[in-house]
Design a protein around this motif. Sequence first.
Motif, PDB file in Angstrom:
ATOM      1  N   UNK A  50      -6.234   9.600  19.298  1.00  0.00           N
ATOM      2  CA  UNK A  50      -6.437  10.664  19.943  1.00  0.00           C
ATOM      3  C   UNK A  50      -5.340  11.479  20.467  1.00  0.00           C
ATOM      4  N   UNK A  51      -4.201  10.913  20.579  1.00  0.00           N
ATOM      5  CA  UNK A  51      -3.293  11.561  20.886  1.00  0.00           C
ATOM      6  C   UNK A  51      -2.349  12.389  20.143  1.00  0.00           C
ATOM      7  N   UNK A  52      -2.516  11.599  18.662  1.00  0.00           N
ATOM      8  CA  UNK A  52      -1.901  12.508  17.596  1.00  0.00           C
ATOM      9  C   UNK A  52      -2.567  13.701  17.345  1.00  0.00           C
ATOM     10  N   UNK A  53      -4.103  13.633  17.335  1.00  0.00           N
ATOM     11  CA  UNK A  53      -5.004  14.480  17.077  1.00  0.00           C
ATOM     12  C   UNK A  53      -4.836  15.606  18.057  1.00  0.00           C
ATOM     13  N   UNK A  54      -4.696  15.245  19.213  1.00  0.00           N
ATOM     14  CA  UNK A  54      -4.480  16.506  20.269  1.00  0.00           C
ATOM     15  C   UNK A  54      -3.212  17.060  20.284  1.00  0.00           C
ATOM     16  N   UNK A  55      -2.016  16.205  19.873  1.00  0.00           N
ATOM     17  CA  UNK A  55      -0.588  16.782  19.538  1.00  0.00           C
ATOM     18  C   UNK A  55      -0.932  17.927  18.554  1.00  0.00           C
ATOM     19  N   UNK A  56      -1.453  17.693  17.337  1.00  0.00           N
ATOM     20  CA  UNK A  56      -1.538  18.608  16.250  1.00  0.00           C
ATOM     21  C   UNK A  56      -2.528  19.785  16.422  1.00  0.00           C
ATOM     22  N   UNK A  57      -3.671  19.484  17.281  1.00  0.00           N
ATOM     23  CA  UNK A  57      -4.440  20.602  17.618  1.00  0.00           C
ATOM     24  C   UNK A  57      -3.801  21.485  18.572  1.00  0.00           C
ATOM     25  N   UNK A  58      -2.941  20.981  19.690  1.00  0.00           N
ATOM     26  CA  UNK A  58      -2.024  21.891  20.601  1.00  0.00           C
ATOM     27  C   UNK A  58      -1.314  22.723  19.966  1.00  0.00           C
ATOM     28  N   UNK A  59      -1.034  22.561  18.857  1.00  0.00           N
ATOM     29  CA  UNK A  59      -0.053  23.506  17.782  1.00  0.00           C
ATOM     30  C   UNK A  59      -0.557  24.722  17.568  1.00  0.00           C
ATOM     31  N   UNK A  60      -1.909  24.848  17.522  1.00  0.00           N
ATOM     32  CA  UNK A  60      -2.751  25.753  16.926  1.00  0.00           C
ATOM     33  C   UNK A  60      -2.486  27.075  17.582  1.00  0.00           C
ATOM     34  N   UNK A  61      -2.579  27.063  19.051  1.00  0.00           N
ATOM     35  CA  UNK A  61      -2.338  28.214  19.831  1.00  0.00           C
ATOM     36  C   UNK A  61      -0.711  28.727  19.589  1.00  0.00           C
ATOM     37  N   UNK A  62       0.047  28.123  19.248  1.00  0.00           N
ATOM     38  CA  UNK A  62       1.545  28.690  18.879  1.00  0.00           C
ATOM     39  C   UNK A  62       1.359  29.310  17.530  1.00  0.00           C
ATOM     40  N   UNK A  63       0.699  28.579  16.696  1.00  0.00           N
ATOM     41  CA  UNK A  63       0.612  29.093  15.165  1.00  0.00           C
ATOM     42  C   UNK A  63      -0.019  30.229  15.182  1.00  0.00           C
ATOM     43  N   UNK A  64      -1.330  30.406  16.121  1.00  0.00           N
ATOM     44  CA  UNK A  64      -2.113  31.556  15.927  1.00  0.00           C
ATOM     45  C   UNK A  64      -1.174  32.880  16.606  1.00  0.00           C
ATOM     46  N   UNK A  65      -0.402  32.637  17.825  1.00  0.00           N
ATOM     47  CA  UNK A  65       0.597  33.649  18.156  1.00  0.00           C
ATOM     48  C   UNK A  65       1.533  34.074  17.311  1.00  0.00           C
ATOM     49  N   UNK A  66       2.139  33.189  16.501  1.00  0.00           N
ATOM     50  CA  UNK A  66       3.195  33.477  15.260  1.00  0.00           C
ATOM     51  C   UNK A  66       2.660  34.307  14.456  1.00  0.00           C
ATOM     52  N   UNK A  67       1.250  33.851  13.894  1.00  0.00           N
ATOM     53  CA  UNK A  67       0.699  34.642  12.860  1.00  0.00           C
ATOM     54  C   UNK A  67       0.235  35.865  13.039  1.00  0.00           C
ATOM     55  N   UNK A  68      -0.183  36.177  14.392  1.00  0.00           N
ATOM     56  CA  UNK A  68      -0.682  37.611  14.758  1.00  0.00           C
ATOM     57  C   UNK A  68       0.645  38.215  14.982  1.00  0.00           C
ATOM     58  N   UNK A  69       1.977  37.915  15.324  1.00  0.00           N
ATOM     59  CA  UNK A  69       3.146  38.514  15.289  1.00  0.00           C
ATOM     60  C   UNK A  69       3.819  38.876  13.968  1.00  0.00           C
ATOM     61  N   UNK A  70       3.441  38.075  12.866  1.00  0.00           N
ATOM     62  CA  UNK A  70       3.630  38.248  11.596  1.00  0.00           C
ATOM     63  C   UNK A  70       2.837  39.543  11.011  1.00  0.00           C
ATOM     64  N   UNK A  71       1.410  39.282  11.021  1.00  0.00           N
ATOM     65  CA  UNK A  71       0.686  40.444  10.810  1.00  0.00           C
ATOM     66  C   UNK A  71       1.225  41.684  11.317  1.00  0.00           C
ATOM     67  N   UNK A  72       1.228  41.926  12.853  1.00  0.00           N
ATOM     68  CA  UNK A  72       1.665  43.311  13.367  1.00  0.00           C
ATOM     69  C   UNK A  72       3.039  43.650  12.991  1.00  0.00           C
ATOM     70  N   UNK A  73       3.842  42.696  12.581  1.00  0.00           N
ATOM     71  CA  UNK A  73       5.225  43.103  12.258  1.00  0.00           C
ATOM     72  C   UNK A  73       5.138  43.695  10.827  1.00  0.00           C
ATOM     73  N   UNK A  74       4.325  43.110   9.890  1.00  0.00           N
ATOM     74  CA  UNK A  74       4.186  43.653   8.335  1.00  0.00           C
ATOM     75  C   UNK A  74       3.361  44.984   8.611  1.00  0.00           C
ATOM     76  N   UNK A  75       2.454  45.048   9.444  1.00  0.00           N
ATOM     77  CA  UNK A  75       1.735  46.522   9.965  1.00  0.00           C
ATOM     78  C   UNK A  75       2.634  47.574  10.321  1.00  0.00           C
ATOM     79  N   UNK A  76       3.614  47.143  11.122  1.00  0.00           N
ATOM     80  CA  UNK A  76       4.691  48.330  11.667  1.00  0.00           C
ATOM     81  C   UNK A  76       5.389  48.719  10.439  1.00  0.00           C
ATOM     82  N   UNK A  77       5.824  47.897   9.772  1.00  0.00           N
ATOM     83  CA  UNK A  77       6.940  48.008   8.708  1.00  0.00           C
ATOM     84  C   UNK A  77       6.139  48.580   7.267  1.00  0.00           C
TER      85      UNK A  77
END
Length: 455
Positions: free
Chosen positions: A178-205
């Motif tokens: 369970x701890x391993x699963x939670x650790x991996x799932x907790x990374x999703x929020x960070x990945x979501x934020x990073x992904x959105x920033x990549x999309x917006x960066x490409x939109x700007x450029x």
Amino acid sequence: MSGSERWVVPDGWSWVTVSKIAEVTGGGTPPAKDPENFTDDGGIPWITPADLTGYEDAYIAGGKRNLSEQGYSKSSAKLLPAGAVLLTSRAPIGYCAIAANPIATNQGFRSLTLHGEISAEFTRQYLKWSKPFLETLASGTTFLELSGSKLQHAPFPLPPLPEQKRIVAKLDALNARSARARKELSRIDTLVTRYKQVVLSKAFSGELTRDWRTTPDAPFFAGTLNSILAAPIRNGLSVKGTDVPPGVRALRLSALRGLSVNMRDVRYLPIDEEKAKRFLLAEGDILVSRGNGTKELVGIASLVPLHAEPTIFPDTSFRLRVRKQSALTQWLAYIWNAPQCRAQIEKVAKTTAGIWKISQKDLAGIELLIPELPEQKEIVRRIESAFLKIGKLAAEAKRAQELTDKLDVAILDKAFRGELVPQDPNDEPASFLLDRIKAERAAAPKAQRGRRKKV
């Protein structure tokens, strides 16, 4: 588990009260005004409920500070043996750990010194699982507290000693998964934020819609924010208001927390309609926060949606009104939060008394790469499509986390009902263990009252 509920346990188990298997001990704190009562070097390990806040390990060796010999002698704290189960009895109830070495606690604990060879790990898991029930036994006015007497009479399902060890081993293995699963799932929020920033960066450029353009390498028009505005940037109105009518509806700064302004987050200002006219919001306006205690939040943009009731904006924000022939408000709202814009905003932001602020002049000079309107529309479509996909992934991750929590509870339910591991008919029944504990306690010399010896 209710206060009177006792489920049917397997053969070989016994229902007992905590008093039959452990001595329940409170703690104490010496006068805090005398710093000589505490020490950071040596002394007696001592913990408070705060030391268990967010603490996940089963064993604990000490807290943020220790008691000195003087502090120990001036308090009602008692030195508990290694293996004692330390349970917080107030503020909050239910944090639980095992003493890795002799240790003392403050008065926020009711600790269990177990008799016989009863597993401290099994006891800890059961007490943590019993937190909702233990809270029902608590009482108090300022805060709820679980008394030693109530804990002594709390029910406890006791398996044979070998089965206790099998249950703990199984729980440890399942908890690790369970701890391993939670650790991996907790990374999703960070990945979501990073992904959105990549999309917006490409939109700007322009990279996001390069394949859409007839001429892929055609440059965007370089301009400033001021070059696409239909009206000068305006500050909002600062007037002391109230939470209820009458008055003119005015947004709070907290309404600017997402891409879309929360038009329900308002207060009411005692001004006339004529004064409010210059500050009225229209659909498609963009509000930008003027200041924030966090640098990363100053200058964030939120889009004003369609709204029926006349509403004005606060002095804590700027209003941007875009010229429709030059830009789509949705496009500007999205790319405004792109890394390229954020870098410019944070570069010119200035801090006063801990608050980061940006001026109208700095805001107007923010440099943008401005495509034609059809491409702006395509950029918005692609951003929203990408955000929708990542939003679904984030929602699935959140649901998986909730299911993991429910699974953990279900596993503990099975553990303490005797359904997690198989019973072994060769195990000595728990009743034999209880008979030995009873005989040993009867034969033990009575503890003498009086002053405690030095540690």
